[in-house]
Design an enzyme around this catalytic site. Structure first.
Site, mmCIF file in Angstrom:
data_model
loop_
_atom_site.group_PDB
_atom_site.id
_atom_site.type_symbol
_atom_site.label_atom_id
_atom_site.label_comp_id
_atom_site.label_asym_id
_atom_site.label_seq_id
_atom_site.Cartn_x
_atom_site.Cartn_y
_atom_site.Cartn_z
ATOM 1 C CE LYS A 60 10.473 -29.138 11.974
ATOM 2 N NZ LYS A 60 10.455 -30.246 11.015
ATOM 3 C CB THR A 61 12.694 -31.496 17.973
ATOM 4 O OG1 THR A 61 11.408 -31.211 17.420
ATOM 5 C CG2 THR A 61 12.589 -31.546 19.494
ATOM 6 C CD GLU A 110 10.696 -28.199 16.546
ATOM 7 O OE1 GLU A 110 10.244 -29.085 15.804
ATOM 8 O OE2 GLU A 110 10.809 -28.335 17.783
#
Length: 455
Positions: free
Chosen positions: A116-117, A160
């Site tokens: 995600k990041t 995010e």
């Protein structure tokens, strides 16, 4: 919502997600304050932009606040939280607060068990390369800009979307990326079916576009479920296998870079060239390119932006080298993440050796994945196991780092709960050409600069 002049207090402002939301609210004109248990670089950075930050918690800190935002790590015994509840003032969780900032924006939420990041960071940098100025809120700092959040002038807001407590269903974004779906956060979810249901609920809140990795089994389950119900959502798949909308082929994995060709529905988009290693990062970048295109950005500048991306903090982050030994820090705390990180490390180091200092994160995760942790860590030349970082959890009987080490070949693992001792031990064996990897979501990252200093 008019943020100008609104007094907002954050309980637990030092967290990566909380600090980002605080920055954006302050940029929109709110008068922001916050508190956290310990001093940190994050608190100091917040002070430099005019946010009042307290070290330690006190009921007096919420006086005068119009709105209070709490971190999910804050327990009901917290003095400020108890005072807020008693006062009757509006109280929001982190995700609820972020969702307020997304109103009237063309928002994109990046979700998935892993990646995600990095994917959120890649999409942000790629859009910036196209001359856009998106707002963003990410769980770690982008190394290109050195920040985890920004209030942009454009209509796009990239976030995010953390699934750990299920609160990401409150975002209601225009578009979403889902990188993968696996069992994790076993403190909140009992099985994979619960995770599947959660992502299905999340997708139900997306209004227009879904970019999803068809290489991943969990994502394929989700797409089949959506398709069977004929939901009105445009799905764009990406992957290296089968017949995705965006095909990633002609893959090259170098020690410090990675490359591939992108083909969208039979038309060659061009070469994807990354300045960071790892097959998983090619997938992450393809997701960013696909969503960027769906947002109307031209593919040429998107690929140029991805080529400039230098990584997110604690994602295979090279912290330094001395005497031929490289020290890398990584946030990986799930077996799948460790697998990808070690594959990248092996490719990076070539004929050298890989030494891992791993700090398990949470007793619940250690219990659930001990066997898988042991399997993946055994692929390193040697692993030094620190004790479990509790992250607020109560210890579970019989669960410790020994739960992992007892499942590994003795010659490949050393249980060493002392941080000073683990530094000494790894320095004794490392030689030129080797790589030392500090790994985990706790405070193991603090060891990396000390190792570099003492090499």
């Amino acid at each position: 919502m008019n943020w100008s002049g609104l007094r907002v207090h954050f309980i637990g402002i030092g967290g990566s997600g909380m600090s980002g939301i605080a920055k954006v609210m302050a940029a929109r004109g709110a008068i922001v304050s916050g508190s956290d248990l310990q001093e940190s670089g994050t608190l100091e950075a917040l002070r430099t932009i005019g946010i009042s930050v307290f070290v330690g918690h006190s009921a007096a800190h919420i006086e005068g606040a119009d709105l209070i935002v709490r971190s999910s790590a804050i327990t009901s015994e917290n003095l400020e939280l108890a005072a807020a509840a008693k006062s009757g003032k509006p109280l929001l969780g982190r995700a609820e607060a972020l969702s307020k900032l997304l109103v009237d924006k063309k928002s994109v939420a990046v979700a998935g068990t892993h990646g995600k990041t990095t994917t959120t960071s890649m999409l942000t940098v790629a859009l910036q390369s196209c001359g856009l100025d998106p707002s963003f809120a990410i769980g770690a700092s982008i190394r290109n800009s050195g920040t985890n959040a920004h209030h942009g002038s454009g209509e796009i807001f990239v976030v995010e979307a953390d699934e750990s407590d299920g609160s990401f269903t409150s975002y209601k974004p225009f578009g979403a990326i889902i990188t993968n779906i696996e069992l994790d956060h076993v403190d909140n979810f009992k099985d994979l079916a619960s995770i599947d249901d959660l992502f299905y609920q999340f997708v139900g809140t997306v209004s227009s576009k879904l970019v999803a990795c068809s290489d991943d089994e969990g994502v394929r389950r989700l797409i089949a479920r959506i398709s069977s119900e004929k939901k009105r959502l445009e799905i764009i798949t990406y992957g290296t296998e089968g017949d995705p909308d965006l095909l990633i082929d002609r893959i090259f994995l170098g020690a410090r870079e990675s490359k591939a060709r992108l083909v969208f529905r039979g038309r060659v988009w061009g070469e994807l060239e990354l300045a960071i290693p790892g097959r998983h990062n090619l997938l992450n970048a393809a997701a960013a390119a696909a969503m960027g295109s769906e947002l109307g950005a031209p593919i040429g500048p998107l690929l140029a932006g991805l080529a400039k991306f230098t990584g997110a903090r604690r994602r295979f982050e090279i912290r330094g080298s001395a005497n031929g030994v490289t020290v890398v820090d990584d946030y990986g705390h799930h077996p799948t993440e460790i697998k990808a990180t070690l594959e990248t490390a092996r490719n990076f180091v070539g004929t050298g050796r890989v030494f891992v200092i791993f700090q398990p994160h949470r007793f619940s995760r250690t219990k659930a994945f001990a066997e898988d942790f042991a399997k993946e860590l055994a692929k390193a030349d040697h692993t030094y196991l620190l004790e479990v970082y509790p992250a607020g959890e109560t210890p579970l009987p019989g669960v410790s780092a020994l739960s992992i080490s007892s499942r590994m070949p003795r010659e490949l693992v050393t249980y060493e709960p002392s941080m000073p001792e683990v530094i000494s031990k790894v320095l004794e064996v490392a030689r030129s050409g080797d790589l030392i990897l500090t790994l985990g979501a706790g405070d193991v990252s603090s060891l990396a600069p000390l190792i570099v200093e003492n090499l």
